[in-house]
Design a protein around this motif. Structure first.
Motif, PDB file in Angstrom:
ATOM      1  N   THR A  20       0.809  -1.220   0.000  1.00 30.20           N
ATOM      2  CA  THR A  20       0.000   0.000   0.000  1.00 30.20           C
ATOM      3  C   THR A  20       0.842   1.270   0.000  1.00 30.20           C
ATOM      4  O   THR A  20       0.301   2.376   0.087  1.00 30.20           O
ATOM      5  CB  THR A  20      -0.933   0.017   1.225  1.00 30.20           C
ATOM      6  N   ASP A  21       2.188   1.132  -0.114  1.00 29.55           N
ATOM      7  CA  ASP A  21       3.047   2.305  -0.273  1.00 29.55           C
ATOM      8  C   ASP A  21       3.008   2.823  -1.706  1.00 29.55           C
ATOM      9  O   ASP A  21       3.537   3.901  -1.999  1.00 29.55           O
ATOM     10  CB  ASP A  21       4.497   1.953   0.101  1.00 29.55           C
ATOM     11  N   THR A  22       2.376   2.061  -2.602  1.00 29.61           N
ATOM     12  CA  THR A  22       2.187   2.475  -3.999  1.00 29.61           C
ATOM     13  C   THR A  22       0.692   2.567  -4.272  1.00 29.61           C
ATOM     14  O   THR A  22      -0.123   2.052  -3.510  1.00 29.61           O
ATOM     15  CB  THR A  22       2.833   1.469  -4.965  1.00 29.61           C
ATOM     16  N   PRO A  23       0.272   3.239  -5.353  1.00 29.11           N
ATOM     17  CA  PRO A  23      -1.154   3.389  -5.657  1.00 29.11           C
ATOM     18  C   PRO A  23      -1.879   2.037  -5.683  1.00 29.11           C
ATOM     19  O   PRO A  23      -1.404   1.074  -6.279  1.00 29.11           O
ATOM     20  CB  PRO A  23      -1.152   4.052  -7.038  1.00 29.11           C
ATOM     21  N   SER A  24      -3.029   1.975  -5.008  1.00 25.57           N
ATOM     22  CA  SER A  24      -3.769   0.725  -4.885  1.00 25.57           C
ATOM     23  C   SER A  24      -4.904   0.650  -5.890  1.00 25.57           C
ATOM     24  O   SER A  24      -5.530   1.658  -6.222  1.00 25.57           O
ATOM     25  CB  SER A  24      -4.343   0.583  -3.467  1.00 25.57           C
ATOM     26  N   LEU A  25      -5.164  -0.575  -6.367  1.00 22.76           N
ATOM     27  CA  LEU A  25      -6.273  -0.810  -7.294  1.00 22.76           C
ATOM     28  C   LEU A  25      -7.435  -1.533  -6.617  1.00 22.76           C
ATOM     29  O   LEU A  25      -8.486  -1.705  -7.213  1.00 22.76           O
ATOM     30  CB  LEU A  25      -5.786  -1.624  -8.503  1.00 22.76           C
TER      31      LEU A  25
END
Length: 451
Positions: free
Chosen positions: A335-340
Motif C-alpha cells: 500500500t506504499d504504492t497506488p492501490s487498485l
C-alpha cells in the motif's frame, strides 16, 4: 493411601549445574533422612540444615543443605524434605540411589502434585495451573497460571456453587412443605438464577478455550497467490530472514515455519507456497501443501497485492478459506504504492493495509492478530482446564438448560432436586471433589517426574 510410602525424585533438570535438588515426601520421610544425613533429628520445620549425605560405609557422597517441611505444612501435605546438593548428574544419581536403598521409591511423573491434591492442598484446577506454570512459554501465560494456582478460578466456582445450593435449599423447603407457601423467591427469579449460572459457565468454557490459545499457541498459515509478499511478511513478523524473498513468483516451494510472540501469545507461522495453477511438478506439490496448511492451521493470514485487481487465483483462495471456516485476517500489501483494490473488495470481516517495504501498518497487524486470537477478554478471566474439566462444564450447561425447562413446566420438585444434585456433581468434578483414580493417573502423568 500413602501412609508408609516414601517417594523421591530429582526435581531439577538433568545436566551439569551449580545446584541440584532432590525431593522426598512421605509420612516416614524423616526416618530415611536420619539414616543418610550427618545431622540428626530433631529437624526444625522450614529451616535449612547443613551436613553431608553418607554412603552405607559412612563415606561422604556430598556436602548438602537439607530443607525440612513437617506435615501438613508442605507442598504435598506430608512430611517432606529437599536435598540441595551439587548439580552434577553423578552426584544427584548417587544421592537418589542412596535414598532408594534406605526405603524410598522413585516417584511417578506428577506424583508429588497428585499427593498435594489427594491431601487437600490443591484442587484439580490449581493442579492444572502447576503444570501450566512449568510449561508457560510467555510471561503473560505465566501470570495467568499463577493467578489460577492462587485459587482465583476455584473461588469463582465456589460463588456459582453457592447459588446452586441456595436453589437446592429452596427446593427442599417446597418438597418438605408442599401445602405451605414458604418459598422466598419467585418462579421468575429461579429461572433468572439458573440462566445466570448457565451464562457464567458458558463464559468459563469460552475462557478455557482462549486459555488453550495462550498456553499452547496458535498455528497461523500465511496464504496468497505467488509474489504478494507472504515471505516478506514472515521475515518481518519473526525478525529473521527465514524465507527467501525475490521478484520471481513461486520462489517458496515448501511450507516454512517459524515462531514468534505477539502480546504474550505464541504463534507458529507457516509460510506457504503461492496457491495457483502450475505445470511445475515441484511447485504443484508446494501448492498442495499450502492447501493442507490452511486446514491444519488455527488461523489464516490471507495476503493480497493491493496494486493489482483481484484475479481468479485470489477469488479461488478466498473461496477456499471461507470453506474452512477459519478465523481469518486479510492483508492488503504494497500500500506504499497506488492501490487498485480497497478493503471493501475483500469479503472478510478483518482487513488491514500494510506495506512490507516500509513496514507501515505492522503495529496494526500485530494488534489485529492479538485481538482475533483472544478477543477483548480480560486476562483475569482466562483459565486453563483439561479435557475432562471442559466436558464437566458442558454437561453442567446442559443440565441448566434442562432445569430451565423443568421450572417453566412446573415439574415435580423432587425431579428438579435430581438435576440440582447433578449440577453440583459436575462442578465438583471440575475441582476434583468427585473423581476417579484412572483419570487422576492420566492427568498427573503429564507432569515432570520431580513435580
Amino acid at each position: 493411601m500413602y501412609d508408609d510410602d516414601v517417594i523421591a525424585a530429582i526435581a531439577t533438570g538433568y545436566g551439569a549445574s551449580a545446584i541440584g535438588i532432590i525431593r522426598v515426601s512421605g509420612r516416614s520421610a524423616f526416618e530415611i533422612l536420619k539414616k543418610i544425613f550427618t545431622q540428626q533429628p530433631p529437624y526444625k520445620h522450614r529451616y535449612l540444615h547443613y551436613g553431608h549425605i553418607l554412603n552405607k560405609d559412612s563415606s561422604i557422597i556430598d556436602e548438602v543443605l537439607v530443607s525440612v517441611f513437617e506435615q501438613p505444612h508442605s507442598y504435598t501435605g506430608e512430611n517432606s524434605f529437599e536435598i540441595n546438593c551439587h548439580g552434577g548428574i553423578l552426584v544427584l544419581n548417587k544421592i537418589l540411589q542412596r535414598l532408594l536403598e534406605s526405603g524410598a521409591r522413585l516417584a511417578q511423573p506428577g506424583e508429588f502434585t497428585k499427593r498435594a491434591f489427594l491431601n487437600g492442598k490443591l484442587d484439580l484446577s490449581q493442579a492444572e495451573a502447576v503444570e501450566k506454570i512449568i510449561s508457560s512459554k510467555t510471561e503473560r501465560a505465566l501470570k495467568i497460571a499463577q493467578r489460577q494456582l492462587r485459587g482465583r478460578f476455584s473461588s469463582k466456582l465456589d460463588t456459582i456453587r453457592e447459588k446452586i445450593l441456595f436453589l437446592m435449599a429452596e427446593n427442599e423447603v417446597i418438597i418438605d412443605h408442599p401445602d405451605e407457601d414458604l418459598s422466598s423467591i419467585s418462579f421468575e427469579k429461579k429461572i433468572e438464577t439458573v440462566r445466570n449460572i448457565q451464562s457464567e459457565l458458558k463464559n468459563i468454557l469460552k475462557a478455557s478455550e482462549l486459555g488453550n490459545t495462550l498456553f499452547e499457541g496458535i498455528l497461523l498459515a500465511i496464504v496468497g497467490k505467488p509474489n504478494v509478499g507472504k515471505s516478506s511478511l514472515l521475515n518481518i513478523l519473526t525478525g529473521t530472514e527465514r524465507s527467501i524473498v525475490t521478484e520471481i513468483p513461486g520462489t517458496t516451494r515448501d511450507v516454512v515455519s517459524e515462531s514468534f510472540v505477539i502480546d504474550g501469545i505464541p504463534f507458529t507461522i507457516l509460510d506457504t507456497a503461492g496457491i495457483r495453477k502450475t505445470e511445475d511438478v515441484v511447485e504443484s506439490i508446494g501448492v498442495q501443501k499450502s492447501v493442507e496448511a490452511i486446514h491444519k492451521a488455527d488461523m489464516v493470514l490471507a495476503v493480497f497485492d493491493a496494486t493489482k485487481k483481484l484475479e481468479d487465483e485470489d477469488l479461488h483462495i478466498i473461496e477456499h478459506i471461507k470453506n474452512t471456516n477459519k478465523k481469518t485476517l486479510a492483508v492488503l500489501n504494497k500500500t506504499d504504492t497506488p492501490s487498485l483494490i480497497c478493503k471493501s473488495d475483500i469479503p472478510f470481516d478483518n482487513v488491514i493495509n500494510i506495506s512490507c517495504k516500509t513496514r507501515d501498518g505492522l503495529e496494526k497487524l500485530e494488534d489485529s492478530l492479538s485481538k482475533l486470537s483472544l478477543g477483548e477478554i480480560e486476562d483475569s478471566d482466562i483459565v486453563s482446564l483439561n479435557a475432562n474439566q471442559k466436558e464437566s462444564i458442558k454437561n453442567a450447561i446442559d443440565i441448566c438448560e434442562q432445569l430451565i425447562k423443568d421450572i417453566e413446566n412446573n415439574i415435580d420438585p423432587s425431579l428438579i432436586a435430581v438435576d440440582l444434585i447433578g449440577l453440583t456433581d459436575y462442578l465438583d468434578e471440575i475441582v476434583g471433589k468427585i473423581t476417579n483414580e484412572d483419570m487422576l493417573d492420566v492427568m498427573f502423568k503429564n507432569f515432570c517426574i520431580g513435580k
